[in-house]
Design a protein around this motif. Structure first.
Motif, PDB file in Angstrom:
ATOM      1  N   ALA A  86       0.874  -1.167   0.000  1.00  0.00           N
ATOM      2  CA  ALA A  86       0.000   0.000   0.000  1.00  0.00           C
ATOM      3  C   ALA A  86       0.915   1.222   0.000  1.00  0.00           C
ATOM      4  O   ALA A  86       2.117   1.105   0.293  1.00  0.00           O
ATOM      5  N   PRO A  87       0.391   2.413  -0.325  1.00  0.00           N
ATOM      6  CA  PRO A  87       1.246   3.606  -0.256  1.00  0.00           C
ATOM      7  C   PRO A  87       1.858   3.746   1.129  1.00  0.00           C
ATOM      8  O   PRO A  87       1.236   3.434   2.145  1.00  0.00           O
ATOM      9  N   LEU A  88       3.083   4.249   1.177  1.00  0.00           N
ATOM     10  CA  LEU A  88       3.806   4.296   2.442  1.00  0.00           C
ATOM     11  C   LEU A  88       3.178   5.232   3.483  1.00  0.00           C
ATOM     12  O   LEU A  88       3.118   4.862   4.667  1.00  0.00           O
ATOM     13  N   PRO A  89       2.682   6.430   3.131  1.00  0.00           N
ATOM     14  CA  PRO A  89       2.143   7.324   4.176  1.00  0.00           C
ATOM     15  C   PRO A  89       1.047   6.708   5.035  1.00  0.00           C
ATOM     16  O   PRO A  89       1.135   6.782   6.277  1.00  0.00           O
ATOM     17  N   PRO A  90      -0.009   6.098   4.465  1.00  0.00           N
ATOM     18  CA  PRO A  90      -1.012   5.501   5.358  1.00  0.00           C
ATOM     19  C   PRO A  90      -0.483   4.313   6.151  1.00  0.00           C
ATOM     20  O   PRO A  90      -0.979   4.024   7.254  1.00  0.00           O
ATOM     21  N   GLN A  91       0.512   3.635   5.635  1.00  0.00           N
ATOM     22  CA  GLN A  91       1.111   2.534   6.391  1.00  0.00           C
ATOM     23  C   GLN A  91       1.905   3.087   7.580  1.00  0.00           C
ATOM     24  O   GLN A  91       1.822   2.563   8.694  1.00  0.00           O
ATOM     25  N   LEU A  92       2.668   4.141   7.332  1.00  0.00           N
ATOM     26  CA  LEU A  92       3.431   4.750   8.420  1.00  0.00           C
ATOM     27  C   LEU A  92       2.500   5.295   9.508  1.00  0.00           C
ATOM     28  O   LEU A  92       2.805   5.191  10.701  1.00  0.00           O
ATOM     29  N   ALA A  93       1.364   5.855   9.091  1.00  0.00           N
ATOM     30  CA  ALA A  93       0.433   6.439  10.058  1.00  0.00           C
ATOM     31  C   ALA A  93      -0.122   5.392  11.012  1.00  0.00           C
ATOM     32  O   ALA A  93      -0.461   5.707  12.156  1.00  0.00           O
ATOM     33  N   ARG A  94      -0.210   4.146  10.567  1.00  0.00           N
ATOM     34  CA  ARG A  94      -0.773   3.071  11.384  1.00  0.00           C
ATOM     35  C   ARG A  94       0.304   2.223  12.049  1.00  0.00           C
ATOM     36  O   ARG A  94      -0.009   1.218  12.692  1.00  0.00           O
ATOM     37  N   THR A  95       1.550   2.607  11.902  1.00  0.00           N
ATOM     38  CA  THR A  95       2.671   1.877  12.504  1.00  0.00           C
ATOM     39  C   THR A  95       2.920   2.392  13.915  1.00  0.00           C
ATOM     40  O   THR A  95       3.021   3.599  14.144  1.00  0.00           O
ATOM     41  N   ASP A  96       3.027   1.488  14.867  1.00  0.00           N
ATOM     42  CA  ASP A  96       3.313   1.876  16.249  1.00  0.00           C
ATOM     43  C   ASP A  96       4.798   1.756  16.592  1.00  0.00           C
ATOM     44  O   ASP A  96       5.291   2.462  17.470  1.00  0.00           O
ATOM     45  N   ALA A  97       5.503   0.854  15.917  1.00  0.00           N
ATOM     46  CA  ALA A  97       6.943   0.701  16.132  1.00  0.00           C
ATOM     47  C   ALA A  97       7.525  -0.041  14.951  1.00  0.00           C
ATOM     48  O   ALA A  97       6.835  -0.801  14.261  1.00  0.00           O
ATOM     49  N   LEU A  98       8.803   0.185  14.723  1.00  0.00           N
ATOM     50  CA  LEU A  98       9.520  -0.447  13.622  1.00  0.00           C
ATOM     51  C   LEU A  98      10.588  -1.374  14.194  1.00  0.00           C
ATOM     52  O   LEU A  98      11.261  -1.023  15.173  1.00  0.00           O
ATOM     53  N   ILE A  99      10.728  -2.551  13.598  1.00  0.00           N
ATOM     54  CA  ILE A  99      11.780  -3.494  13.973  1.00  0.00           C
ATOM     55  C   ILE A  99      12.653  -3.717  12.748  1.00  0.00           C
ATOM     56  O   ILE A  99      12.173  -4.187  11.712  1.00  0.00           O
ATOM     57  N   ILE A 100      13.921  -3.358  12.846  1.00  0.00           N
ATOM     58  CA  ILE A 100      14.863  -3.550  11.741  1.00  0.00           C
ATOM     59  C   ILE A 100      15.709  -4.766  12.062  1.00  0.00           C
ATOM     60  O   ILE A 100      16.398  -4.811  13.083  1.00  0.00           O
ATOM     61  N   VAL A 101      15.655  -5.746  11.168  1.00  0.00           N
ATOM     62  CA  VAL A 101      16.359  -7.009  11.382  1.00  0.00           C
ATOM     63  C   VAL A 101      17.649  -7.023  10.570  1.00  0.00           C
ATOM     64  O   VAL A 101      17.630  -6.847   9.342  1.00  0.00           O
ATOM     65  N   GLY A 102      18.759  -7.260  11.232  1.00  0.00           N
ATOM     66  CA  GLY A 102      20.033  -7.409  10.545  1.00  0.00           C
ATOM     67  C   GLY A 102      20.742  -6.087  10.323  1.00  0.00           C
ATOM     68  O   GLY A 102      20.221  -5.005  10.586  1.00  0.00           O
ATOM     69  N   SER A 103      21.972  -6.202   9.813  1.00  0.00           N
ATOM     70  CA  SER A 103      22.798  -5.025   9.565  1.00  0.00           C
ATOM     71  C   SER A 103      22.460  -4.424   8.204  1.00  0.00           C
ATOM     72  O   SER A 103      21.688  -4.979   7.432  1.00  0.00           O
ATOM     73  N   GLY A 104      23.071  -3.301   7.913  1.00  0.00           N
ATOM     74  CA  GLY A 104      22.810  -2.608   6.664  1.00  0.00           C
ATOM     75  C   GLY A 104      22.071  -1.320   6.918  1.00  0.00           C
ATOM     76  O   GLY A 104      21.401  -1.155   7.949  1.00  0.00           O
ATOM     77  N   ASP A 105      22.171  -0.393   5.967  1.00  0.00           N
ATOM     78  CA  ASP A 105      21.565   0.921   6.146  1.00  0.00           C
ATOM     79  C   ASP A 105      20.365   1.155   5.242  1.00  0.00           C
ATOM     80  O   ASP A 105      19.864   2.272   5.136  1.00  0.00           O
ATOM     81  N   ALA A 106      19.853   0.086   4.583  1.00  0.00           N
ATOM     82  CA  ALA A 106      18.734   0.259   3.661  1.00  0.00           C
ATOM     83  C   ALA A 106      17.458   0.671   4.378  1.00  0.00           C
ATOM     84  O   ALA A 106      16.555   1.244   3.755  1.00  0.00           O
ATOM     85  N   GLY A 107      17.374   0.389   5.656  1.00  0.00           N
ATOM     86  CA  GLY A 107      16.175   0.749   6.404  1.00  0.00           C
ATOM     87  C   GLY A 107      16.283   2.068   7.144  1.00  0.00           C
ATOM     88  O   GLY A 107      15.333   2.470   7.832  1.00  0.00           O
ATOM     89  N   ASP A 108      17.423   2.766   7.007  1.00  0.00           N
ATOM     90  CA  ASP A 108      17.643   3.979   7.802  1.00  0.00           C
ATOM     91  C   ASP A 108      16.662   5.093   7.459  1.00  0.00           C
ATOM     92  O   ASP A 108      16.214   5.834   8.345  1.00  0.00           O
ATOM     93  N   ALA A 109      16.320   5.230   6.183  1.00  0.00           N
ATOM     94  CA  ALA A 109      15.432   6.331   5.787  1.00  0.00           C
ATOM     95  C   ALA A 109      14.048   6.176   6.402  1.00  0.00           C
ATOM     96  O   ALA A 109      13.492   7.127   6.964  1.00  0.00           O
ATOM     97  N   VAL A 110      13.490   4.982   6.318  1.00  0.00           N
ATOM     98  CA  VAL A 110      12.162   4.787   6.908  1.00  0.00           C
ATOM     99  C   VAL A 110      12.246   4.818   8.431  1.00  0.00           C
ATOM    100  O   VAL A 110      11.321   5.290   9.103  1.00  0.00           O
ATOM    101  N   ALA A 111      13.371   4.360   8.996  1.00  0.00           N
ATOM    102  CA  ALA A 111      13.546   4.442  10.443  1.00  0.00           C
ATOM    103  C   ALA A 111      13.534   5.896  10.914  1.00  0.00           C
ATOM    104  O   ALA A 111      12.964   6.216  11.965  1.00  0.00           O
ATOM    105  N   ALA A 112      14.143   6.771  10.127  1.00  0.00           N
ATOM    106  CA  ALA A 112      14.160   8.187  10.482  1.00  0.00           C
ATOM    107  C   ALA A 112      12.748   8.762  10.462  1.00  0.00           C
ATOM    108  O   ALA A 112      12.373   9.560  11.337  1.00  0.00           O
ATOM    109  N   ARG A 113      11.940   8.353   9.482  1.00  0.00           N
ATOM    110  CA  ARG A 113      10.564   8.850   9.401  1.00  0.00           C
ATOM    111  C   ARG A 113       9.731   8.352  10.577  1.00  0.00           C
ATOM    112  O   ARG A 113       8.904   9.087  11.123  1.00  0.00           O
ATOM    113  N   VAL A 114       9.943   7.100  10.961  1.00  0.00           N
ATOM    114  CA  VAL A 114       9.224   6.564  12.119  1.00  0.00           C
ATOM    115  C   VAL A 114       9.670   7.283  13.394  1.00  0.00           C
ATOM    116  O   VAL A 114       8.841   7.663  14.231  1.00  0.00           O
TER     117      VAL A 114
END
Length: 335
Positions: free
Chosen positions: A175-203
């Motif tokens: 689904a589009p990212l904005p409505p998904q982010l709005a309904r997210t209560d917490a983010l879990i990033i599994v493993g190393s790497g920086d590919a998730g850093d951008a969405v982690a910053a938004r959360v």
């Protein structure tokens, strides 16, 4: 399905070509997410993804099961049972069911926690509560509005992130990212790497916690496979992550075979892998999820020749996660 490579590249001609379908799919998905659901009568924790494919939901569910039990909870997992033929609701019995009945992930999890499979998730709530559930752990279903969620935990892979961040079929997002982010209560990033850093910053900017975790291989499995050349195969969302985990554990992977996620192994496919292993002096190794699909299946006669490589999810700050979950459960029960 096997993810197309262009999902993990900057916006490509394939994505642009598919963008009209992506816009339509995204509009429908966003409108559906906004719908209301039923109350379960017990707290509901959803472990989901923003995108199609795997990121570590199943190990996260099992890790949360252990954490919740430490807090005196009686979790029951509710799953759609992807890949299974039974519509449910049905309580998964590892001694009676095969992956073809209830899906590979529910079958694997049922060895550790009660699992209810129901294609219509809301229909499974009653059976989950009948098992004495103090809360329901939803395996996937973040975009499904049929059940009200008290806590939505989103899992992403630190090395893969969200790809091109386009909605299916132009990209991997459900689904589009904005409505998904709005309904997210917490983010879990599994493993190393920086590919998730951008969405982690938004959360994080939205005032929501981000937890880091890693997959920890079973020490006994590592010891049993040490010094043995391996033929590794996997039909999961990201087979390369499995192969990397083996090598990071100091194991010698001589050959590897990747299959699509939830791939139903045929007898001929497993026989061919076993023949190659015998011919080249290799040991067959796969994931627990893949091994679950071999049990009680025609290809299962080769099961004894295949070693499983169990992993568990370890959180970097389990105390912070424990406190966050306890706070949200308390709020859910007093609201």
């Amino acid at each position: 399905m096997r993810e197309p490579a262009f999902w993990h590249r900057p916006l490509s001609w394939q994505s642009r070509l598919l963008s009209p379908l992506s816009m339509l799919y995204g509009a429908v998905a966003a409108r559906r997410m906004a719908q209301g659901g039923i109350g379960a009568g017990v707290p509901v924790i959803c472990v989901g993804n923003f995108h199609v494919g795997g990121a570590g939901k199943t190990p996260t569910v099992l890790a949360l099961t252990a954490l919740l039990r430490e807090q005196g909870e009686r979790p029951v997992v509710l799953s759609r049972g992807y890949g299974g033929r039974l519509p449910g609701p049905v309580l998964v019995d590892p001694a009676a069911h095969a992956a073809a009945d209830v899906g590979d992930e529910p079958l694997m999890m049922a060895a550790h926690v009660p699992v209810v499979v129901s294609r219509a998730r809301a229909d499974g709530v009653g059976l989950a509560k009948a098992q004495g559930a103090s809360l329901i752990l939803m395996d996937d279903g973040f975009q499904n509005p049929s059940i009200t969620k008290d806590l939505a935990l989103i899992v992403i892979d630190g090395a893969r992130g969200l790809g091109n961040e386009q909605v299916f079929p132009a990209g991997p997002l459900r689904a589009p990212l904005p409505p998904q982010l709005a309904r997210t209560d917490a983010l879990i990033i599994v493993g190393s790497g920086d590919a998730g850093d951008a969405v982690a910053a938004r959360v994080g900017d939205a005032g929501k916690p981000v937890f880091r975790a890693r997959l920890q291989p079973d020490a006994q499995a590592v010891a049993a496979l040490a010094g043995r050349p391996l033929l590794a195969f996997a039909g999961i969302g990201d087979p390369q992550r499995f192969f990397r985990t083996l090598r990071a554990s100091g194991l010698e992977v001589k050959a590897e075979r990747a299959f699509p996620d939830h791939h139903p192994f045929s007898n001929d496919e497993i026989a061919a892998l076993a023949a190659q292993a015998a011919r080249e002096g290799l040991t067959l190794v796969t994931t627990e999820k893949d091994l679950a699909r071999l049990r009680r299946a025609p290809s299962g006669r080769h099961e004894a020749a295949v070693s499983a490589f169990p992993v568990t999810l370890q959180f970097d700050d389990v105390a912070a996660l424990r406190g966050f979950v306890a706070q949200r459960l308390s709020a859910a029960r007093t609201s």
